[in-house]
Design a protein around this motif. Sequence first.
Motif, short mmCIF file in Angstrom:
data_model
loop_
_atom_site.label_atom_id
_atom_site.label_comp_id
_atom_site.label_asym_id
_atom_site.label_seq_id
_atom_site.Cartn_x
_atom_site.Cartn_y
_atom_site.Cartn_z
N GLY A 7 34.26 60.28 -54.38
CA GLY A 7 34.38 59.11 -55.23
C GLY A 7 34.79 57.85 -54.48
N VAL A 8 35.50 58.03 -53.37
CA VAL A 8 35.87 56.87 -52.56
C VAL A 8 34.62 56.10 -52.16
CG1 VAL A 8 36.94 56.12 -50.41
CG2 VAL A 8 37.99 57.97 -51.73
N GLY A 9 33.58 56.83 -51.74
CA GLY A 9 32.33 56.19 -51.36
C GLY A 9 31.46 55.82 -52.54
N GLU A 11 45.80 52.94 -54.52
CA GLU A 11 45.80 53.02 -55.99
C GLU A 11 44.51 53.66 -56.50
OE1 GLU A 11 46.54 50.34 -54.23
OE2 GLU A 11 48.71 50.20 -54.61
N ASP A 12 43.38 53.34 -55.85
CA ASP A 12 42.11 53.98 -56.22
C ASP A 12 42.19 55.49 -56.01
OD1 ASP A 12 40.88 51.55 -56.76
OD2 ASP A 12 40.04 51.34 -54.75
N ALA A 13 42.74 55.89 -54.88
CA ALA A 13 42.84 57.32 -54.57
C ALA A 13 43.69 58.04 -55.61
CB ALA A 13 43.42 57.52 -53.17
N GLU A 14 44.75 57.40 -56.07
CA GLU A 14 45.60 58.02 -57.08
C GLU A 14 44.86 58.18 -58.41
OE1 GLU A 14 48.98 55.45 -56.97
OE2 GLU A 14 49.88 56.48 -55.24
N VAL A 15 44.05 57.19 -58.77
CA VAL A 15 43.26 57.32 -59.99
C VAL A 15 42.23 58.44 -59.84
CG1 VAL A 15 41.58 56.18 -61.49
CG2 VAL A 15 43.58 54.93 -60.69
N LEU A 69 38.60 68.54 -56.08
CA LEU A 69 39.10 67.50 -55.19
C LEU A 69 37.99 66.92 -54.31
CD1 LEU A 69 41.55 65.88 -54.35
CD2 LEU A 69 42.08 67.65 -52.66
N SER A 70 36.94 67.71 -54.06
CA SER A 70 35.82 67.18 -53.29
C SER A 70 35.17 66.02 -54.03
CB SER A 70 34.80 68.28 -53.00
OG SER A 70 34.15 68.71 -54.18
#
Length: 510
Positions: free
Chosen positions: A416-418, A426-430, A410-411
């Motif tokens: 990955g957000v950055g 939606e990005d977070a769910e992917v 999960l880290s």
Amino acid sequence: MAQAFLATHGIDLDAELAQMQSPDANPQFAPNPQALATQSSAPPPHPPPSTSLSILIRNVSLPSQPGTHDVTLNPNTGKITHIGAHDSDIAMLVFANQKYGNGALLAPSLCHPHIHIDKAYLLSHPLHSKHQIKEGTFAEALHVTNLAKAAFTSEDLLERGQWVIDESVAAGVTHMRAFVEVDAIVGLKCLEAGLELKTQAEGQGRMRVQICAFAQLPLFSDSKTNAWSEEAEFHDPEAEKIRALMREAAANPEVEVLGSTPYVEADDEKARRNVEWMVDLSVELDKHLDFHLDYNLDPSQEPLIHHVVATLHAAHWTEKMTDKTIVIGHATRLTLFSTQEWIDLKKAIGDLPLHFVGLPTSDLYMLRTAECTRGTLDVISMIREHGLNACLGVNNVGNAFTPQGSCDPLSLASQGVGIYSAGTVEDAEVLYACVSTRAKAAIGFGGEAEKGRKEAEMREGGIRVGDAADVLLFGSEKQGWRTRKSVAEAVYLYDCYRGRRGFLGGKATS
């Protein structure tokens, strides 16, 4: 009345009562005798010893669903048998095996699609800690790792591999593809340790461990001509020996995956031979296939992915294999692709069950340059813009290839957000799916229930009745607003896996 009410929640009260009265029942779930007497006056039949109590997880948030829910996990079938809106009335009933979510997120469990358990924690283990990083190059990492491999012992391998499993279970990982090296330095020592760790972890119900027999060193090049090598004495001068060891490892029925590193070969011709030999062996023995591939950022170097795809089609992979997948790790050269090159690759892949795994902690440490600001596969655009199968993996932890990071997938999603400038819900769910459902599908754990779903439903991490009961319950906080109640919150607000609880096949893993 209680029996009918519980039946609506997927719970067979007679079976649960019978299991509670069994001498084999878990004492931590012992029922209240007076309360049970009010629910049923007739003594239940004695159950078979294999029967296990269903688990009712109450008051949890589910991905992309409003409100809170009660979810029943059946360890006998390994499935989710009921999902319903949270009903506070069920609190008045005595049910021995309840978990309370307090509104916390219940999501699909995490997965390692790519992790090296035999090379983990080399920088900190007393046997190997003298080999520290001085240059930070790939050649140095390969060199000091080969020095460490020459000193591997069974005890050392088991200690470090167990640390990987323990940390991963604590994080909520239930499925792992574990790479173990096979070559003239270690022989089958890493494989034997990996199989022992697999047997123990699966026997204890902690994790499903998929062993990949992996050739890090060349299969066709003389070590003296190997461009990646600095120390020939630590390599087998006759690559035939490594091929023989790989064939021996591949014949073991407990080895489910075969892997190699074509880019370590001395030239392109030998790299292509590496690919062809591995494809032939995997088809012959019906094994999953995993390549470390195209690990460079050189625009003048022809990507080997095209030869891999052509070789797989020529071998009639889709027709001959039984639900086996192909995984491509690293593939950093592909970050230089134009839109048209991605379109052409997608078309060439066709119906091959081919998945890409981005390994950002390793890729960015080893390969990021001023000329290439990304340096690792952009899994978000691969999935959304090009319709490719992609996920994320930890790869290494605590060694010269990747000194930083942890065993928590999960880290990677949080980072990955950055890395991908991917900040929407939606990005977070992917990103979560890339370390969970997409990662499981990549290594062959998609499951029957998922096969009939639409792509969006299957890949992005929903929870439904009939799914495998492989789930992760996030920890709750005293201040309710601090509890992760959505996938986006779990990805945005990295929790260092405090309070997480994993379930594999409906049973708690810790």
